[in-house]
Motif scaffolding. Sequence first.
Motif, short mmCIF file in Angstrom:
data_model
loop_
_atom_site.label_atom_id
_atom_site.label_comp_id
_atom_site.label_asym_id
_atom_site.label_seq_id
_atom_site.Cartn_x
_atom_site.Cartn_y
_atom_site.Cartn_z
N ASP A 138 1.44 -11.56 4.10
CA ASP A 138 2.36 -11.58 2.96
C ASP A 138 1.97 -10.50 1.95
O ASP A 138 2.83 -9.92 1.29
CB ASP A 138 2.32 -12.95 2.27
CG ASP A 138 2.80 -14.06 3.18
OD1 ASP A 138 3.91 -13.93 3.74
OD2 ASP A 138 2.07 -15.06 3.35
N LEU A 139 0.68 -10.27 1.81
CA LEU A 139 0.12 -9.30 0.87
C LEU A 139 -0.96 -8.51 1.58
O LEU A 139 -1.63 -9.04 2.46
CB LEU A 139 -0.49 -10.02 -0.34
CG LEU A 139 0.38 -11.05 -1.06
CD1 LEU A 139 -0.46 -11.88 -2.01
CD2 LEU A 139 1.50 -10.35 -1.79
N VAL A 140 -1.17 -7.26 1.16
CA VAL A 140 -2.15 -6.40 1.84
C VAL A 140 -3.08 -5.77 0.81
O VAL A 140 -2.63 -5.27 -0.22
CB VAL A 140 -1.44 -5.29 2.64
CG1 VAL A 140 -2.46 -4.38 3.33
CG2 VAL A 140 -0.48 -5.88 3.66
N LYS A 153 6.49 -4.90 1.32
CA LYS A 153 5.34 -5.79 1.19
C LYS A 153 4.40 -5.27 0.10
O LYS A 153 4.15 -4.07 0.01
CB LYS A 153 4.60 -5.84 2.52
CG LYS A 153 3.70 -7.02 2.70
CD LYS A 153 3.28 -7.17 4.14
CE LYS A 153 4.45 -7.70 4.96
NZ LYS A 153 4.12 -8.07 6.30
N GLN A 154 3.89 -6.18 -0.73
CA GLN A 154 2.95 -5.79 -1.78
C GLN A 154 1.66 -5.31 -1.14
O GLN A 154 1.11 -5.95 -0.25
CB GLN A 154 2.63 -6.96 -2.69
CG GLN A 154 3.77 -7.37 -3.59
CD GLN A 154 3.35 -8.56 -4.44
OE1 GLN A 154 3.08 -9.62 -3.90
NE2 GLN A 154 3.28 -8.37 -5.73
N CYS A 155 1.17 -4.17 -1.62
CA CYS A 155 -0.05 -3.60 -1.10
C CYS A 155 -0.83 -2.98 -2.25
O CYS A 155 -0.26 -2.30 -3.10
CB CYS A 155 0.26 -2.54 -0.04
SG CYS A 155 -1.22 -1.84 0.73
N HIS A 162 4.12 0.76 6.77
CA HIS A 162 4.60 -0.62 6.98
C HIS A 162 4.96 -1.28 5.64
O HIS A 162 6.03 -1.88 5.52
CB HIS A 162 3.54 -1.46 7.70
CG HIS A 162 3.92 -2.89 7.83
ND1 HIS A 162 4.69 -3.36 8.88
CD2 HIS A 162 3.69 -3.97 7.03
CE1 HIS A 162 4.90 -4.66 8.72
NE2 HIS A 162 4.30 -5.04 7.61
N CYS A 163 4.08 -1.14 4.67
CA CYS A 163 4.34 -1.79 3.37
C CYS A 163 5.54 -1.17 2.66
O CYS A 163 6.33 -1.88 2.04
CB CYS A 163 3.09 -1.74 2.50
SG CYS A 163 1.75 -2.78 3.15
N THR A 222 8.77 -2.40 4.57
CA THR A 222 9.05 -3.83 4.46
C THR A 222 9.08 -4.33 3.02
O THR A 222 9.46 -5.47 2.78
CB THR A 222 8.00 -4.65 5.23
OG1 THR A 222 6.71 -4.42 4.67
CG2 THR A 222 8.01 -4.30 6.71
#
Length: 129
Positions: free
Chosen positions: A80-82, A106-108, A100-101, A104
Amino acid sequence: MSDELRRREASATEAALVAAAADDPTARLDDLAVLCVGGRAGSVPIYRQLIERTGGRFLHHDGGEEDKSAHLDATLAAADLVICQTGCISHDAYWRVKDHCKRTGKQCVFVETPSSAGIKRALLTLVAQ
């Protein structure tokens, strides 16, 4: 006051705030899968403990040292988070995480130097977002 003394005081203050926030019950990542990419192998248990203390589920990929790159894609998809520790991963892993983040949404958080303090700051950033 000298610049060196100011830097030391600021660093000590930041360290105290980071330590307090890691134990803050309001700083929660309940049931979110947090992926740490990279880091020193000996520090992975510390990273796990920090993330699980916030209620998060810990995932790890070494960033290309021993884990296969195909495994990185599957682990990124499950997260979910990176938190990406850029100072100790392959260039390929860095670009795959970043791509990828971005794709998508996605929070990174990227951390330059692998450390438990860096992980704590990254967790604070993720909680604040």
